[in-house]
Design a protein around this motif. Sequence first.
Motif, PDB file in Angstrom:
ATOM      1  N   TYR A 133       3.423 -11.977 -12.335  1.00 58.47           N
ATOM      2  CA  TYR A 133       4.074 -11.083 -11.454  1.00 58.47           C
ATOM      3  C   TYR A 133       3.269 -11.648 -10.165  1.00 58.47           C
ATOM      4  O   TYR A 133       2.295 -12.088 -10.147  1.00 58.47           O
ATOM      5  N   GLY A 134       3.938 -11.316  -8.809  1.00 60.33           N
ATOM      6  CA  GLY A 134       3.421 -11.736  -7.648  1.00 60.33           C
ATOM      7  C   GLY A 134       3.210 -11.105  -6.689  1.00 60.33           C
ATOM      8  O   GLY A 134       3.594  -9.706  -6.860  1.00 60.33           O
ATOM      9  N   SER A 135       2.498 -11.344  -5.421  1.00 56.64           N
ATOM     10  CA  SER A 135       2.462 -10.836  -4.341  1.00 56.64           C
ATOM     11  C   SER A 135       3.056 -11.196  -3.127  1.00 56.64           C
ATOM     12  O   SER A 135       3.243 -12.471  -3.048  1.00 56.64           O
ATOM     13  N   VAL A 136       3.577 -10.202  -2.272  1.00 58.58           N
ATOM     14  CA  VAL A 136       4.432 -10.659  -1.229  1.00 58.58           C
ATOM     15  C   VAL A 136       3.347 -10.867   0.016  1.00 58.58           C
ATOM     16  O   VAL A 136       2.509 -10.246   0.261  1.00 58.58           O
ATOM     17  N   HIS A 137       3.329 -12.146   0.314  1.00 59.73           N
ATOM     18  CA  HIS A 137       2.442 -12.672   1.363  1.00 59.73           C
ATOM     19  C   HIS A 137       3.302 -12.412   2.789  1.00 59.73           C
ATOM     20  O   HIS A 137       4.251 -12.868   3.029  1.00 59.73           O
ATOM     21  N   ILE A 138       2.292 -11.890   3.553  1.00 59.93           N
ATOM     22  CA  ILE A 138       2.960 -11.657   5.064  1.00 59.93           C
ATOM     23  C   ILE A 138       1.845 -12.040   6.216  1.00 59.93           C
ATOM     24  O   ILE A 138       0.711 -12.218   5.988  1.00 59.93           O
ATOM     25  N   ALA A 139       2.293 -12.034   7.375  1.00 55.25           N
ATOM     26  CA  ALA A 139       1.594 -12.229   8.498  1.00 55.25           C
ATOM     27  C   ALA A 139       1.579 -10.884   9.100  1.00 55.25           C
ATOM     28  O   ALA A 139       2.522 -10.297  10.102  1.00 55.25           O
ATOM     29  N   ALA A 140       0.384 -10.225   8.878  1.00 56.77           N
ATOM     30  CA  ALA A 140       0.158  -8.724   8.985  1.00 56.77           C
ATOM     31  C   ALA A 140       0.242  -8.457  10.717  1.00 56.77           C
ATOM     32  O   ALA A 140       0.336  -7.516  11.187  1.00 56.77           O
ATOM     33  N   GLN A 141      -0.166  -9.617  11.292  1.00 56.59           N
ATOM     34  CA  GLN A 141      -0.487  -9.399  12.719  1.00 56.59           C
ATOM     35  C   GLN A 141       0.982  -8.922  13.436  1.00 56.59           C
ATOM     36  O   GLN A 141       0.910  -8.326  14.745  1.00 56.59           O
ATOM     37  N   ASP A 142       1.902  -9.388  12.962  1.00 54.10           N
ATOM     38  CA  ASP A 142       3.452  -8.998  13.474  1.00 54.10           C
ATOM     39  C   ASP A 142       4.122  -8.103  12.795  1.00 54.10           C
ATOM     40  O   ASP A 142       4.728  -8.550  11.698  1.00 54.10           O
ATOM     41  N   PRO A 143       3.687  -6.707  12.757  1.00 53.73           N
ATOM     42  CA  PRO A 143       4.329  -5.765  11.716  1.00 53.73           C
ATOM     43  C   PRO A 143       6.034  -6.010  11.489  1.00 53.73           C
ATOM     44  O   PRO A 143       6.382  -5.980  10.487  1.00 53.73           O
ATOM     45  N   GLN A 144       6.625  -6.287  12.491  1.00 48.27           N
ATOM     46  CA  GLN A 144       8.009  -6.438  12.476  1.00 48.27           C
ATOM     47  C   GLN A 144       8.565  -7.525  11.614  1.00 48.27           C
ATOM     48  O   GLN A 144       9.388  -7.331  10.674  1.00 48.27           O
ATOM     49  N   GLN A 145       7.824  -8.736  11.994  1.00 41.86           N
ATOM     50  CA  GLN A 145       8.203  -9.932  11.155  1.00 41.86           C
ATOM     51  C   GLN A 145       7.708  -9.698   9.314  1.00 41.86           C
ATOM     52  O   GLN A 145       8.165 -10.013   8.556  1.00 41.86           O
ATOM     53  N   ALA A 146       6.627  -8.975   9.464  1.00 39.62           N
ATOM     54  CA  ALA A 146       5.951  -8.670   8.092  1.00 39.62           C
ATOM     55  C   ALA A 146       7.154  -7.719   7.318  1.00 39.62           C
ATOM     56  O   ALA A 146       7.151  -7.880   6.147  1.00 39.62           O
ATOM     57  N   VAL A 147       7.366  -6.620   7.945  1.00 39.05           N
ATOM     58  CA  VAL A 147       8.340  -6.090   7.106  1.00 39.05           C
ATOM     59  C   VAL A 147       9.764  -6.777   6.825  1.00 39.05           C
ATOM     60  O   VAL A 147      10.351  -6.531   5.695  1.00 39.05           O
ATOM     61  N   ARG A 148      10.145  -7.533   7.742  1.00 43.58           N
ATOM     62  CA  ARG A 148      11.341  -8.291   7.384  1.00 43.58           C
ATOM     63  C   ARG A 148      11.123  -9.534   6.371  1.00 43.58           C
ATOM     64  O   ARG A 148      11.985  -9.596   5.128  1.00 43.58           O
ATOM     65  N   GLU A 149       9.847  -9.961   5.889  1.00 44.84           N
ATOM     66  CA  GLU A 149       9.402 -10.651   4.905  1.00 44.84           C
ATOM     67  C   GLU A 149       9.419  -9.632   3.574  1.00 44.84           C
ATOM     68  O   GLU A 149       9.632 -10.061   2.484  1.00 44.84           O
ATOM     69  N   ILE A 150       8.840  -8.540   3.723  1.00 45.38           N
ATOM     70  CA  ILE A 150       8.995  -7.695   2.555  1.00 45.38           C
ATOM     71  C   ILE A 150      10.170  -7.322   2.322  1.00 45.38           C
ATOM     72  O   ILE A 150      10.721  -7.366   1.013  1.00 45.38           O
ATOM     73  N   GLU A 151      11.241  -7.204   3.224  1.00 44.45           N
ATOM     74  CA  GLU A 151      12.676  -6.998   2.830  1.00 44.45           C
ATOM     75  C   GLU A 151      13.259  -7.958   2.215  1.00 44.45           C
ATOM     76  O   GLU A 151      14.019  -7.865   1.323  1.00 44.45           O
ATOM     77  N   ARG A 152      13.001  -9.122   2.713  1.00 41.85           N
ATOM     78  CA  ARG A 152      13.685 -10.403   1.976  1.00 41.85           C
ATOM     79  C   ARG A 152      12.857 -10.511   0.606  1.00 41.85           C
ATOM     80  O   ARG A 152      13.880 -10.891  -0.340  1.00 41.85           O
ATOM     81  N   VAL A 153      11.705 -10.711   0.182  1.00 36.48           N
ATOM     82  CA  VAL A 153      11.389 -10.809  -1.038  1.00 36.48           C
ATOM     83  C   VAL A 153      10.937  -9.777  -1.944  1.00 36.48           C
ATOM     84  O   VAL A 153      10.784 -10.014  -3.065  1.00 36.48           O
ATOM     85  N   GLY A 154      10.779  -8.555  -1.244  1.00 34.86           N
ATOM     86  CA  GLY A 154      10.435  -7.472  -1.959  1.00 34.86           C
ATOM     87  C   GLY A 154      11.133  -7.083  -3.139  1.00 34.86           C
ATOM     88  O   GLY A 154      10.483  -6.568  -4.038  1.00 34.86           O
ATOM     89  N   PRO A 155      12.559  -7.053  -3.017  1.00 33.30           N
ATOM     90  CA  PRO A 155      13.042  -6.913  -4.139  1.00 33.30           C
ATOM     91  C   PRO A 155      13.331  -7.554  -5.414  1.00 33.30           C
ATOM     92  O   PRO A 155      13.949  -7.150  -6.347  1.00 33.30           O
ATOM     93  N   HIS A 156      12.494  -8.757  -5.249  1.00 29.69           N
ATOM     94  CA  HIS A 156      12.410  -9.533  -6.316  1.00 29.69           C
ATOM     95  C   HIS A 156      11.809  -8.948  -7.556  1.00 29.69           C
ATOM     96  O   HIS A 156      10.734  -8.350  -7.457  1.00 29.69           O
ATOM     97  N   PRO A 157      12.320  -8.838  -8.492  1.00 25.27           N
ATOM     98  CA  PRO A 157      11.667  -8.128  -9.766  1.00 25.27           C
ATOM     99  C   PRO A 157      10.253  -8.558 -10.316  1.00 25.27           C
ATOM    100  O   PRO A 157       9.539  -7.642 -10.860  1.00 25.27           O
ATOM    101  N   LYS A 158       9.858  -9.626  -9.968  1.00 30.41           N
ATOM    102  CA  LYS A 158       8.664 -10.028 -10.219  1.00 30.41           C
ATOM    103  C   LYS A 158       7.565  -9.900  -9.115  1.00 30.41           C
ATOM    104  O   LYS A 158       6.359 -10.357  -9.245  1.00 30.41           O
TER     105      LYS A 158
END
Length: 219
Positions: A133-158
């Motif tokens: 199972y995996g971890s969603v990597h983000i660039a946390a310095q930019d919260p808006q882009q970080a949330v977009r990345e969570i939205e993009r790959v966060g729904p992946h079941p793994k």
Amino acid sequence: MPKKRKQRRIIDTDVHERVMYSDLLPYLDNPWRRYIEDNHWLQEKHMPYTQPTVAGVDRADAVTPDGGAAGTDLAFMQEQLLDAEGHEYAILSGALDPSPSSMHGWYEMGTALASAYNDWQIENWLEKDSRLYGSVHIAAQDPQQAVREIERVGPHPKMVQVLLPIDTRSWGIRTIIRFMKQPSAINYRLVCIIMSHRRISEAGRAILSSGIPCCQRRI
């Protein structure tokens, strides 16, 4: 007759797969790809402490059979760790150096690296072993882009957690709140672990910490 001991269940929550910059090129668009491919861009080392062991932060016996860096060979990790120890599940926490969140100033490159890393991780690790199972990597310095990345790959079941790395900054709970206040982000039941060499208490004292789970998602 003595009772038969139950076989222990092993869920390893901190397994470090490693990517090389060359591995990320197929997942990067320009101009980010050209910085690495044409200009040989590398970020300076970001670990905030010394590594006195022979292999640095790696185990010396984790070097791959062909001499590659530890964590770069899935088959070798399966043999040496998952199969040998009988892991039921393992959560990948990465060994990307630099980590996207450790980039001080160049947030756009950090965001691009995070997206590329997530796509690489899913295709080359998560989809090739049911135990991983995996971890969603983000660039946390930019919260808006970080949330977009969570939205993009966060729904992946793994994907089961959002990762912030070891770094010189103290992320603190306010950083997490910035993510969790986003309505789209809180829809995903993600584990959020702050990987920091210290955090600061309300009294101003440094508290050593390796992980602060905020919420969880059942595997």
